[in-house]
Design an enzyme around this catalytic site. Sequence first.
Site, PDB file in Angstrom:
ATOM      1  NE  ARG A  47      87.489 -38.521  51.063  1.00 14.31           N
ATOM      2  CZ  ARG A  47      88.195 -37.805  50.191  1.00 14.31           C
ATOM      3  NH1 ARG A  47      87.673 -36.722  49.634  1.00 14.31           N
ATOM      4  NH2 ARG A  47      89.407 -38.150  49.855  1.00 14.31           N
TER       5      ARG A  47
ATOM      6  CE  LYS B  14      89.427 -40.980  47.042  1.00 17.76           C
ATOM      7  NZ  LYS B  14      89.014 -40.062  45.991  1.00 17.76           N
TER       8      LYS B  14
END
Length: 359
Positions: free
Chosen positions: A103, A205
């Site tokens: 990620r 994120k």
Amino acid sequence: MAAISSSISLSLSPTNGHGENGYAEIDWDSLGFGLTPTDYMYKMKCFENEEFTEGQLIPFGNIELSPAATVLNYGQGLFEGMKAIRRENGKLVLFRPDENALRMQIGAERMCMPSPSVDQFIDAVKQTALANKRWIPPPGKGSLYIRPLLLGTGAALGVSAAPEYTFLIYASPVRNYFKEGTAALNLYVEDQFDRASRGGVGGVKSISNYARGLKPLARAKARGFSDVLYLDSVNGKYIEEVSTCNIFIVKEKTISTPPTKGTILPGVTRKSIIDVARDHGFEVEERQIAVEELLEADEAFCTGTAVVVVPVGSITYQGKRVEYHTTDANSVCKKLLSTYAAIQNGQIEDKRGWMVEIN
Ligand SMILES: *Cc1c(COP(=O)(O)O)cnc(C)c1O
């Protein structure tokens, strides 16, 4: 590696409150989700258009930055969140660290940053956890929250990617994220502020996603709510996610959660709970969910590394409050949480190889 670990034990001063049993001397029963500084952090640097090569553990402390660092001026930064857990048998484990590594790579591509390889990321997380081993709470008393950061630390005055990047990891022992503990959340459906928009960075994120949520969160907390539930920014109609966690609804034997198509953070907990729910025989759908459908659900719950799996007790939308039964010991939320926790604690088989031992 051997050199690093020996330098750690040498540099630990006796005044550090080294407990007799190998634990830091803090009151493990009063941990919340605040920052407790630990002994070491990990740092690795790299220039633009190059690759990360080697990092090192250094004492936890402030970092020095150019005032023109792109992370300070333009928000060029990403974070991750994961936990190291101490099992009853003394084993220290991480949960799916490869997912966080991947990620971060996807986020780095979106934010024009180089990123550590999956192996570099996992190795650095392991080193950070082990160096701060005495801060990993006793079994059942919480976990060591690990916070990897990828930051544009080189200087740039005009809007551009930084000439230099820093991958940093620090850690802090934590227990419950919400002051409610593991009690049900009272969510406020936010219909004035959006969290993310189409084509933006809501799906990674990025540090830039969070400051914008402080005001709606503060407003909701001041009104007595636990957190904010955001709606899609195009129609203001479909539920997206809560400030730091994903949301699921339950209706009979079907569990649904909004699809991760760029405006919702693809949670590792979300992905894992989908698998756990299917193992339990539930139908799981990833699809758009209108607020009205949430209001008519049998149950709702939230998932995230920090919050784990927590039931929703009430939803307030445009002045209307709907409550859910959350005290049922057979609730879907409790069932999924107990399986999920049992996999992490090693009480049931980890058939997908999610757990990574670090000692
Ligand atoms: C980190 C985060 C989540 C949860 O992701 P996990 O990988 O399960 O921890 C959900 N939503 C937002 C906005 C997040 O930042």
